[in-house]
Design an enzyme around this catalytic site. Structure first.
Site, PDB file in Angstrom:
ATOM      1  N   ASP A   8      47.175  45.331  38.607  1.00 51.63           N
ATOM      2  CA  ASP A   8      47.205  44.038  39.284  1.00 51.63           C
ATOM      3  C   ASP A   8      48.341  43.131  38.809  1.00 51.63           C
ATOM      4  O   ASP A   8      48.395  42.755  37.639  1.00 51.63           O
ATOM      5  CB  ASP A   8      45.896  43.289  39.055  1.00 51.63           C
ATOM      6  CG  ASP A   8      44.660  44.130  39.356  1.00 51.63           C
ATOM      7  OD1 ASP A   8      44.600  45.272  38.868  1.00 51.63           O
ATOM      8  OD2 ASP A   8      43.753  43.640  40.039  1.00 51.63           O
ATOM      9  N   GLU A  39      47.135  42.080  44.532  1.00 55.02           N
ATOM     10  CA  GLU A  39      46.202  41.117  45.128  1.00 55.02           C
ATOM     11  C   GLU A  39      46.119  39.799  44.377  1.00 55.02           C
ATOM     12  O   GLU A  39      45.503  38.862  44.867  1.00 55.02           O
ATOM     13  CB  GLU A  39      44.810  41.743  45.254  1.00 55.02           C
ATOM     14  CG  GLU A  39      44.065  41.890  43.948  1.00 55.02           C
ATOM     15  CD  GLU A  39      42.585  41.562  44.100  1.00 55.02           C
ATOM     16  OE1 GLU A  39      42.137  41.274  45.215  1.00 55.02           O
ATOM     17  OE2 GLU A  39      41.893  41.570  43.077  1.00 55.02           O
ATOM     18  N   ASN A  40      46.725  39.714  43.189  1.00 51.63           N
ATOM     19  CA  ASN A  40      46.753  38.454  42.443  1.00 51.63           C
ATOM     20  C   ASN A  40      48.171  37.942  42.244  1.00 51.63           C
ATOM     21  O   ASN A  40      48.420  37.095  41.387  1.00 51.63           O
ATOM     22  CB  ASN A  40      46.090  38.617  41.074  1.00 51.63           C
ATOM     23  CG  ASN A  40      44.637  39.033  41.161  1.00 51.63           C
ATOM     24  OD1 ASN A  40      44.262  40.061  40.621  1.00 51.63           O
ATOM     25  ND2 ASN A  40      43.825  38.258  41.842  1.00 51.63           N
ATOM     26  N   HIS A  68      40.470  40.029  46.852  1.00 45.19           N
ATOM     27  CA  HIS A  68      41.198  38.803  47.215  1.00 45.19           C
ATOM     28  C   HIS A  68      42.256  39.079  48.295  1.00 45.19           C
ATOM     29  O   HIS A  68      43.237  38.341  48.407  1.00 45.19           O
ATOM     30  CB  HIS A  68      41.887  38.204  45.978  1.00 45.19           C
ATOM     31  CG  HIS A  68      40.932  37.678  44.954  1.00 45.19           C
ATOM     32  ND1 HIS A  68      40.128  36.589  45.184  1.00 45.19           N
ATOM     33  CD2 HIS A  68      40.651  38.103  43.694  1.00 45.19           C
ATOM     34  CE1 HIS A  68      39.388  36.342  44.097  1.00 45.19           C
ATOM     35  NE2 HIS A  68      39.684  37.265  43.190  1.00 45.19           N
ATOM     36  N   HIS A 154      38.791  49.718  43.208  1.00 45.38           N
ATOM     37  CA  HIS A 154      38.938  48.323  42.802  1.00 45.38           C
ATOM     38  C   HIS A 154      37.547  47.743  42.573  1.00 45.38           C
ATOM     39  O   HIS A 154      36.838  47.407  43.527  1.00 45.38           O
ATOM     40  CB  HIS A 154      39.685  47.546  43.896  1.00 45.38           C
ATOM     41  CG  HIS A 154      40.167  46.200  43.464  1.00 45.38           C
ATOM     42  ND1 HIS A 154      41.324  46.003  42.742  1.00 45.38           N
ATOM     43  CD2 HIS A 154      39.651  44.959  43.661  1.00 45.38           C
ATOM     44  CE1 HIS A 154      41.503  44.724  42.507  1.00 45.38           C
ATOM     45  NE2 HIS A 154      40.499  44.060  43.056  1.00 45.38           N
ATOM     46  N   HIS A 179      41.195  45.831  38.942  1.00 42.40           N
ATOM     47  CA  HIS A 179      40.366  44.639  39.128  1.00 42.40           C
ATOM     48  C   HIS A 179      40.074  43.890  37.837  1.00 42.40           C
ATOM     49  O   HIS A 179      40.077  42.662  37.833  1.00 42.40           O
ATOM     50  CB  HIS A 179      39.043  44.958  39.830  1.00 42.40           C
ATOM     51  CG  HIS A 179      38.164  43.748  40.036  1.00 42.40           C
ATOM     52  ND1 HIS A 179      38.501  42.701  40.867  1.00 42.40           N
ATOM     53  CD2 HIS A 179      36.951  43.422  39.510  1.00 42.40           C
ATOM     54  CE1 HIS A 179      37.534  41.801  40.856  1.00 42.40           C
ATOM     55  NE2 HIS A 179      36.599  42.209  40.038  1.00 42.40           N
ATOM     56  N   HIS A 181      41.795  43.738  35.034  1.00 38.62           N
ATOM     57  CA  HIS A 181      43.030  43.299  34.357  1.00 38.62           C
ATOM     58  C   HIS A 181      43.089  43.745  32.897  1.00 38.62           C
ATOM     59  O   HIS A 181      43.990  43.338  32.163  1.00 38.62           O
ATOM     60  CB  HIS A 181      43.193  41.773  34.425  1.00 38.62           C
ATOM     61  CG  HIS A 181      43.326  41.243  35.815  1.00 38.62           C
ATOM     62  ND1 HIS A 181      43.731  39.952  36.084  1.00 38.62           N
ATOM     63  CD2 HIS A 181      43.109  41.815  37.028  1.00 38.62           C
ATOM     64  CE1 HIS A 181      43.751  39.749  37.396  1.00 38.62           C
ATOM     65  NE2 HIS A 181      43.368  40.881  37.985  1.00 38.62           N
TER      66      HIS A 181
END
Length: 270
Positions: A8, A39-40, A68, A154, A179, A181
């Site tokens: 991520d 996604e982040n 997200h 995820h 997901h 991290h």
């Protein structure tokens, strides 16, 4: 095939690390295909079209999303016109974009990328990930139309990720979790030739709380009361992920290694 998967991307620091390091890695490691979970990437919540372009220009062949996926509203339209972005198969019925795609790597070789969301400890009730991935694996046998198959799980629970790894063993080339991290240290080749890593970690500043500036998360844990929004940490980012080398004949993983470059984690080159 030589494949790099990056965990991520979190905020500006994560984007900068990918932009700075990925072009060199593609050349030095002779990479055939690169997947980046993003996604982040936009302020820690979702992915904007402009930031997607930056990561693709840096050398990503495919960007994946997650729970997200559409926090940045322009992604609702952007994903329809950008086939290099994959959202979770089981995100929601009628969601824009696709949950799996077949890509062409150098030499005409094909790489299938599929992403699925887990259910355990997740805030939203997503559809069963195992029944969601089954028809994809059945219609794309490893070593057939696709020389390499990458499945990204995820989700929050390590046990659910491990179960997906074993479920896909012998059918995928790589199963990798995202997901949380937080990178795990269990890179391995499963008994039927599938490379596996429970969590790839993040491309972000590890002097943080899962990529976010420490002050607000710590305040909430200590007092139970929010005061401000979470903001991504802005220190030097570590590039985290997994490198896998596969056999073009049958799609099996020949080697799999964790990747940690820069920031506060030690590098591990393939």
């Amino acid at each position: 095939m030589r494949i790099l998967f990056l965990g991520d991307v979190v905020g500006r620091a994560g984007r900068a690390a990918v932009q700075e390091l990925l072009p060199r890695l593609r050349e030095d490691w002779r990479l055939d295909f690169v997947v980046v979970n993003s996604e982040n990437a936009s302020n820690g919540m979702g992915l904007s079209g402009n930031h997607a372009k930056l990561l693709l220009d840096a050398g990503a062949d495919c960007l994946t999303l997650g729970d997200h996926a559409f926090d940045q509203k322009d992604m609702l339209q952007f994903i329809e016109n950008e086939p290099r972005i994959v959202r979770p198969i089981n995100f929601a019925k009628g969601a824009p974009g696709r949950g799996h795609r077949l890509y062409t790597a150098p030499g005409g070789r094909k790489v299938l990328v599929a992403q699925v969301l887990g259910q355990v400890f997740m805030k939203r009730p997503f559809d069963d990930p195992f029944s969601a991935i089954e028809p994809i694996l059945k219609s794309h046998p490893r070593g057939g139309q696709a020389q390499a198959i990458i499945v990204e799980m995820h989700c929050e629970a390590t046990s659910e990720k491990m179960a997906m790894g074993h479920y896909c063993d012998g059918r995928a080339s790589l199963v990798v979790g995202t997901h949380t991290h937080i990178p795990t240290a269990d890179a391995q080749i499963l008994s039927r030739g599938t490379g596996y890593l429970t969590d790839a970690g993040m491309c972000g500043d590890y002097d943080s709380v899962i990529g976010m500036d420490k002050q607000e998360p710590m305040r909430r844990f200590i007092t139970g009361m929010p005061k401000a929004r979470f903001t991504p940490a802005s220190g030097e980012a570590t590039l985290s992920g997994v490198f896998v080398e596969t056999d073009d004949r049958d799609g099996q993983a020949k080697s799999v290694r964790m990747v940690r470059i820069g920031g506060c984690l030690q590098p591990a080159a393939p």
